[in-house]
Every structure is written in C-alpha cells, then in structure tokens.
Design a protein around this motif. Structure first.
Motif, PDB file in Angstrom:
ATOM      1  N   GLY A   6      24.558   0.190 -25.400  1.00 21.16           N
ATOM      2  CA  GLY A   6      25.598  -0.046 -24.409  1.00 21.16           C
ATOM      3  C   GLY A   6      25.382  -1.361 -23.693  1.00 21.16           C
ATOM      4  O   GLY A   6      24.669  -2.245 -24.167  1.00 21.16           O
ATOM      5  N   TYR A  52      25.307   0.641 -18.327  1.00 22.26           N
ATOM      6  CA  TYR A  52      26.614   1.294 -18.196  1.00 22.26           C
ATOM      7  C   TYR A  52      27.367   1.196 -19.518  1.00 22.26           C
ATOM      8  O   TYR A  52      26.962   0.475 -20.423  1.00 22.26           O
ATOM      9  CB  TYR A  52      27.422   0.660 -17.052  1.00 22.26           C
ATOM     10  CG  TYR A  52      27.646  -0.825 -17.202  1.00 22.26           C
ATOM     11  CD1 TYR A  52      28.841  -1.322 -17.699  1.00 22.26           C
ATOM     12  CD2 TYR A  52      26.657  -1.742 -16.867  1.00 22.26           C
ATOM     13  CE1 TYR A  52      29.052  -2.681 -17.846  1.00 22.26           C
ATOM     14  CE2 TYR A  52      26.848  -3.099 -17.006  1.00 22.26           C
ATOM     15  CZ  TYR A  52      28.054  -3.563 -17.497  1.00 22.26           C
ATOM     16  OH  TYR A  52      28.247  -4.913 -17.648  1.00 22.26           O
ATOM     17  N   GLU A  53      28.466   1.937 -19.614  1.00 24.59           N
ATOM     18  CA  GLU A  53      29.328   1.947 -20.803  1.00 24.59           C
ATOM     19  C   GLU A  53      28.535   2.101 -22.098  1.00 24.59           C
ATOM     20  O   GLU A  53      28.573   1.246 -22.977  1.00 24.59           O
ATOM     21  CB  GLU A  53      30.186   0.677 -20.866  1.00 24.59           C
ATOM     22  CG  GLU A  53      31.260   0.578 -19.828  1.00 24.59           C
ATOM     23  CD  GLU A  53      32.335   1.645 -19.956  1.00 24.59           C
ATOM     24  OE1 GLU A  53      32.697   2.030 -21.095  1.00 24.59           O
ATOM     25  OE2 GLU A  53      32.798   2.121 -18.899  1.00 24.59           O
ATOM     26  N   THR A  67      25.534  10.270 -22.018  1.00 20.66           N
ATOM     27  CA  THR A  67      26.614   9.289 -22.076  1.00 20.66           C
ATOM     28  C   THR A  67      26.945   8.760 -20.692  1.00 20.66           C
ATOM     29  O   THR A  67      27.005   9.517 -19.725  1.00 20.66           O
ATOM     30  CB  THR A  67      27.871   9.925 -22.702  1.00 20.66           C
ATOM     31  OG1 THR A  67      27.529  10.454 -23.995  1.00 20.66           O
ATOM     32  CG2 THR A  67      28.977   8.911 -22.873  1.00 20.66           C
ATOM     33  N   GLU A  69      30.020   6.696 -18.982  1.00 20.53           N
ATOM     34  CA  GLU A  69      31.391   6.230 -19.187  1.00 20.53           C
ATOM     35  C   GLU A  69      32.028   5.918 -17.850  1.00 20.53           C
ATOM     36  O   GLU A  69      31.613   6.431 -16.810  1.00 20.53           O
ATOM     37  CB  GLU A  69      32.214   7.303 -19.898  1.00 20.53           C
ATOM     38  CG  GLU A  69      31.745   7.595 -21.301  1.00 20.53           C
ATOM     39  CD  GLU A  69      32.539   8.727 -21.950  1.00 20.53           C
ATOM     40  OE1 GLU A  69      32.319   8.949 -23.138  1.00 20.53           O
ATOM     41  OE2 GLU A  69      33.351   9.373 -21.265  1.00 20.53           O
ATOM     42  N   LYS A  73      26.765   4.561 -13.873  1.00 15.90           N
ATOM     43  CA  LYS A  73      25.731   3.539 -14.059  1.00 15.90           C
ATOM     44  C   LYS A  73      24.376   4.160 -13.786  1.00 15.90           C
ATOM     45  O   LYS A  73      24.272   5.111 -13.023  1.00 15.90           O
ATOM     46  CB  LYS A  73      25.934   2.366 -13.090  1.00 15.90           C
ATOM     47  CG  LYS A  73      27.107   1.496 -13.400  1.00 15.90           C
ATOM     48  CD  LYS A  73      27.151   0.305 -12.477  1.00 15.90           C
ATOM     49  CE  LYS A  73      28.313  -0.584 -12.852  1.00 15.90           C
ATOM     50  NZ  LYS A  73      28.321  -1.821 -12.072  1.00 15.90           N
TER      51      LYS A  73
END
Length: 139
Positions: A6, A52-53, A67, A69, A73
């Motif tokens: 990520g 993050y992400e 995960t 999303e 964070k």
C-alpha cells in the motif's frame, strides 16, 4: 509488523555533527578535489509516518490480512531505532570561479545503515546520501 502492500508517508530528519578526514589534490590554481572518510554523531533523530490505502499481512506473506481503506491510517515512529554513529565517504570539488568567488560541491555517501542492525521491521538497508552545493567569498 508484517508485510505491507500500500501507500506510505515517511518523515526522516536527522541532525548530524560530522568529522570529515579528507585528502585534497590541487588540479590547477583554481580547481581542487577532495576525497576521504567521514564519521558522524547524531544530535537529533526522527523517522516517523503512516501507512494507508493498503493491507498488512501479519507474520508472513500468507498471514492474516488487515485492510486499511478510506481514511484508515496506521502511524509508526522508529526514531528510537536509528543509529547514533554513522560513517561513509565524501568527495568534493572546489572551483575559484572569479578572484573572490568560490563554488563548492560535496557528496556524502553513507556506508552504514541508518537503523541498528538488530532492527528488523524495515527489512532492507537505508543509506544516507547528501549533496551540498555552495559558494563563498574569498577575501
């Protein structure tokens, strides 16, 4: 800790007091080159940020998946794991452009990882590389 896939936002700042041991060779009356080792002592350390992400696999690449999303964070701070003593090599160039104007450039290339050897969360070595360019007035 684990295997992250990520986006990462990292802030790295380190204030160093550096002792260069340089040999200087005069190419011409206006040009000089220098080369040699340097040793540094850290005065202040900061290695922090967030991920993050993406997702984290715990323990190994097939471990449980966590995960992140949207606005999720996870912050980290590895400042306490940074080395206090660094070493490397420095190469420099000095050119007297005019009677009173000098132009200088120095490249410092670290040969020691910024983290202690016992630190395993970041599983690859990071080496500091600095380029300094400046000018000076010669009286």
């Amino acid at each position: 800790s684990g295997y992250w896939t990520g986006l990462v936002n990292t802030k790295y700042r380190q204030s160093l007091f550096t002792f260069p041991v340089l040999g200087v060779y005069k190419l011409s009356p206006r040009c000089r080159i220098s080369f040699g080792p340097y040793f540094s002592v850290a005065m202040a350390n900061d290695f922090s940020g967030s991920v993050y992400e993406g997702y984290l696999r715990e323990t190994d690449p097939t471990g449980d998946k966590i995960t992140f999303e949207g606005d999720d964070k996870a912050a980290y701070d590895f400042s306490d794991n940074l080395r206090m003593i660094h070493w490397g090599v420095e190469a420099g160039f000095s050119w007297r452009a005019f009677k009173h104007l000098n132009v200088d450039a120095h490249l410092d290339w670290g040969l020691s990882n910024i983290f202690h050897s016992s630190f395993k969360t970041v599983n690859f070595d990071l080496y500091p590389i600095y380029l300094s360019v400046g000018f000076g007035y010669a009286f």
